[in-house]
Design a protein around this motif. Structure first.
Motif, short mmCIF file in Angstrom:
data_model
loop_
_atom_site.label_atom_id
_atom_site.label_comp_id
_atom_site.label_asym_id
_atom_site.label_seq_id
_atom_site.Cartn_x
_atom_site.Cartn_y
_atom_site.Cartn_z
N CYS A 304 35.47 34.96 36.32
CA CYS A 304 35.67 33.50 36.19
C CYS A 304 36.79 33.05 37.13
O CYS A 304 37.69 33.83 37.44
N GLY A 305 36.75 31.79 37.52
CA GLY A 305 37.85 31.16 38.25
C GLY A 305 38.24 31.90 39.51
O GLY A 305 37.40 32.29 40.32
N THR A 306 39.54 32.09 39.64
CA THR A 306 40.06 32.76 40.83
C THR A 306 39.49 34.17 40.96
O THR A 306 39.20 34.63 42.08
N ILE A 350 35.70 41.47 36.99
CA ILE A 350 37.06 41.27 37.55
C ILE A 350 37.82 40.32 36.65
O ILE A 350 37.33 39.24 36.31
N SER A 351 39.03 40.71 36.28
CA SER A 351 39.84 39.82 35.44
C SER A 351 41.31 40.18 35.56
O SER A 351 41.68 41.35 35.44
N GLY A 354 42.36 40.39 31.68
CA GLY A 354 41.59 41.37 30.91
C GLY A 354 41.19 40.85 29.54
O GLY A 354 40.73 41.60 28.69
N THR A 356 39.56 37.48 29.26
CA THR A 356 38.69 36.32 29.38
C THR A 356 37.41 36.51 28.55
O THR A 356 36.64 37.46 28.79
C1 F6R Z 1 43.14 29.94 38.46
C2 F6R Z 1 43.11 30.80 37.31
C3 F6R Z 1 41.85 30.90 36.53
C4 F6R Z 1 41.56 32.38 36.22
C5 F6R Z 1 40.36 32.49 35.29
C6 F6R Z 1 39.97 33.94 35.02
O1 F6R Z 1 44.38 29.97 39.08
O2 F6R Z 1 44.09 31.42 36.98
O3 F6R Z 1 40.79 30.31 37.20
O4 F6R Z 1 41.34 33.05 37.42
O5 F6R Z 1 40.65 31.87 34.07
O6 F6R Z 1 41.01 34.63 34.41
P1 F6R Z 1 41.08 36.20 34.42
O7 F6R Z 1 41.20 36.65 35.82
O8 F6R Z 1 42.28 36.52 33.60
O9 F6R Z 1 39.80 36.70 33.81
#
Ligand code: F6R
Length: 612
Positions: A304-306, A350-351, A354, A356
């Motif tokens: 998700c997201g970045t 990918i997270s 860890g 999400t």
């Molecule tokens: C953007 C950001 C979010 C996360 C997304 C996924 O700056 O921080 O878009 O990338 O919520 O989160 P993770 O990588 O923790 O699964």
């Protein structure tokens, strides 16, 4: 989302809880609250941040050696004092804090109302504490049993802590789908959503598993049971987390500190993996799955997201270097659209956090269909790190600013190492090319350092555009995910609308937006589709758009076309995202600061998205 902390031991609980809440505030900051237990369950809570809670409590009695605290990211019910946690049960003999969502709360609530329960808040959490009270009173069972029975009736995700006036030396904690760590000190216990509030006091921790209940009693051994009433042996692990990594270290914001940490975090993510002299890449975490990766007919990346943006770079890398077809999926879409997955597939999740929820669900789905699931994760002990078959940790260190920066570059580095390793083993790149790339990889931290020196130039550009309402980011090839990431960084922390686009797609729609007021950030590094990007710049110029170009050092051609430019060192085409992202992170940071936005805790966001 939502931060939980609890303490029982010989010390005063309040200072430990408040400090813990500050560390967990990145998980949500809509409201905050504390419950201290000494004779009565005393709850203090208010709308807003932890600092507002401290002001609110100032002068009140905060004594007690057992307590719990919560910082909220609102799901059910608007952020206000009534909906803030902790919540009392109806007779006020119990109190609860909760992270997660009780999906069947509507049905449970109606049943409880029929039995005479009165609700004071709109939250799903209050349902749970009334239910526990109801079971405890009617079935005449101990607290832990009442919690266990209640959790068997709950559908959804939770990490909860329950305190009882009648059990002044006991904390009950439980989790399913939301994280929970127990710290074990000398004659004391800590409970928290992650290890950051605990590390100062002990590095012995137990990461709770889903559907486990911890019975934590003063001066007794920790007991863990499942919600099916099976006792399990707590697995005590040593934390490797330094306290200094949780401080701002002289920077104004965590985000800026984390941007500046990237030469180090990139180096750390390669350390012990890239052996230049021997000309090898070793990825211990996925060694067992190496052959499977080499033979893979398809790889699915989910995030998700970045992290999804890093996954997109990963797609290009794995296809380009290792010649494996890759699909990149938003976890939230993937999990609900009946994807075709077979036992031959490899899924890479990918997270950063860890935790999400959507990515975790995507992993479970892929596993249920027999796929091999590998993780790229930043947080050791996190749910995703444990749910995957194997994986590689990004050694970015704790990322506290809500906007992800150093985690992105660390994820891209790990994906690069993975792609190169498979490519070398498969023979899709030659040995000499492999060596050449390894040497170039070694120079990346230094090139990031040089790019960080452009900070003042980026800041000057930020000053000019800080008040605009829209931005467009354009890139092609490896720079397309960079454009998406640049736009996401800007919108999330400065609240300026920004769109990331593949540069050539612009003429299929977004070009209509371009006028003299529109800043267009173009990543126009040499190599790849450089010439084509120049044509795209011309198209923007023809419509009087303002060009902010990210270019390679000495690129006079683009300098002439751009209104502003930032020069970055040249590198391999597929390594450019590691460098080109840096000025875009700085640009959004400075714009957000100039607009007086809360950079580290942007509105409506939370660092760890544990709800879907
Ligand atoms: C953007 C950001 C979010 C996360 C997304 C996924 O700056 O921080 O878009 O990338 O919520 O989160 P993770 O990588 O923790 O699964």
């Amino acid at each position: 989302m939502c931060g939980i902390v609890a303490y029982i031991g010989p010390r005063e609980a309040y200072p430990i809880l408040i400090k813990g809440l500050h560390r967990l505030e990145y998980r949500g900051y809509d409201s905050a609250g504390v419950c201290l237990l000494h004779d009565e369950l005393q709850i203090y809570k208010c709308k807003g941040k932890v600092s507002e809670l401290e002001l609110f409590i100032d002068g009140q009695d905060t004594s007690g050696t057992i307590g719990m605290a919560h910082t909220r990211w609102a799901t059910h019910g608007e952020p206000n004092q009534v909906n803030a946690h902790p919540h009392y049960s109806m007779n006020k003999s119990l109190a609860i804090i909760h992270n997660g969502i009780i999906e069947n709360y509507g049905t449970l609530r109606s049943e409880l109302i029929n039995r005479g329960y009165v609700f004071t808040s709109e939250t799903d959490t209050e349902v749970l504490i009334h239910l526990i009270e109801d079971i405890k009173e009617n079935e005449k069972v101990e607290l832990e049993e009442a919690v266990r029975i209640a959790l068997n009736q709950v559908i959804g995700a939770y990490a909860i802590v329950v305190l009882s006036k009648e059990n002044p030396d006991m904390i009950i904690a439980a989790r399913k789908g939301s994280p929970m760590v127990i710290g074990i000190g000398k004659d004391e216990f800590f409970v928290a959503s992650d290890a950051t509030p605990i590390v100062e006091y002990t590095n012995n921790v137990v990461f709770m598993n889903d559907e486990e209940i911890a019975i934590i009693e003063r001066n007794k051994e920790l007991i863990i049971k499942t919600i099916r009433n099976k006792t399990t042996t707590p697995y005590i692990q040593k934390l490797e987390l330094s306290l200094t990594s949780l401080e701002k270290g002289g920077f104004d914001h965590f985000m800026l500190k984390e941007i500046y940490e990237q030469p180090r975090s990139i180096r750390d993510s390669m350390r012990g993996r890239l052996h230049l002299e021997q000309g090898i890449i070793s990825l211990g975490g996925i060694r067992e799955y190496e052959q499977k990766l080499i033979n893979a007919r398809r790889i699915i990346i989910t995030a998700c997201g970045t992290s999804w943006h890093a996954g997109l770079v990963g797609e290009y890398l794995l296809e380009d270097l290792a010649r494996i077809p890759v699909e990149v999926e938003y976890s939230s879409e993937f999990r609900y659209r009946n994807p075709i997955i077979s036992e031959e597939d490899i899924v890479i999740a990918i997270s950063q956090s860890g935790e999400t929820a959507d990515t975790l669900a995507a992993i479970e789905l892929a596993k249920s269909k027999g796929a091999t699931v590998l993780g790229i994760c930043n947080v050791v002990g996190s749910s995703i790190a444990r749910a995957t078959h194997a994986g590689i940790f990004t050694h970015a260190g704790p990322e506290i600013g809500v906007a992800s920066t150093k985690a992105f570059t660390a994820q891209v580095i790990v994906l690069t190492l993975m792609a190169l390793k498979i490519a070398m083993k498969k023979g899709t790149i030659t040995q000499s090319r492999f060596f050449q790339i390894l040497s170039e990889l070694e120079t990346i931290p230094e090139k990031v350092e040089l790019t960080l020196k452009k900070n003042d130039e980026v800041k000057a550009i930020a000053k000019i555009y800080k008040d605009v309402r829209n931005f467009i980011y354009l890139g092609r090839g490896y720079n397309f995910p960079v454009a998406l990431e640049g736009a996401l960084k800007l919108k999330e922390i400065s609240y300026i609308h920004a769109e990331g686009y593949p540069a050539a797609e612009m003429k299929h729609g977004p070009i209509a937006l371009i006028d003299a007021q529109m800043p267009v950030v173009v990543i126009a590094t040499r190599r790849g589709t450089y010439e084509k990007v120049i044509s795209n710049i011309q198209e923007v110029r023809a419509r009087k758009g303002k060009i902010i170009a990210i270019i390679n050092e000495g690129d006079e051609a683009v300098k002439k076309l751009a209104d502003h430019f930032i020069e970055i060192p040249e590198t391999e085409e597929f390594l450019v995202p590691l460098i080109a992202t840096i000025p875009l992170q700085l640009l959004s940071y400075h714009i957000a600061v100039m607009r007086r936005c809360n950079v580290d805790q942007p509105r409506n966001l939370a660092k760890s998205v544990t709800v879907e």
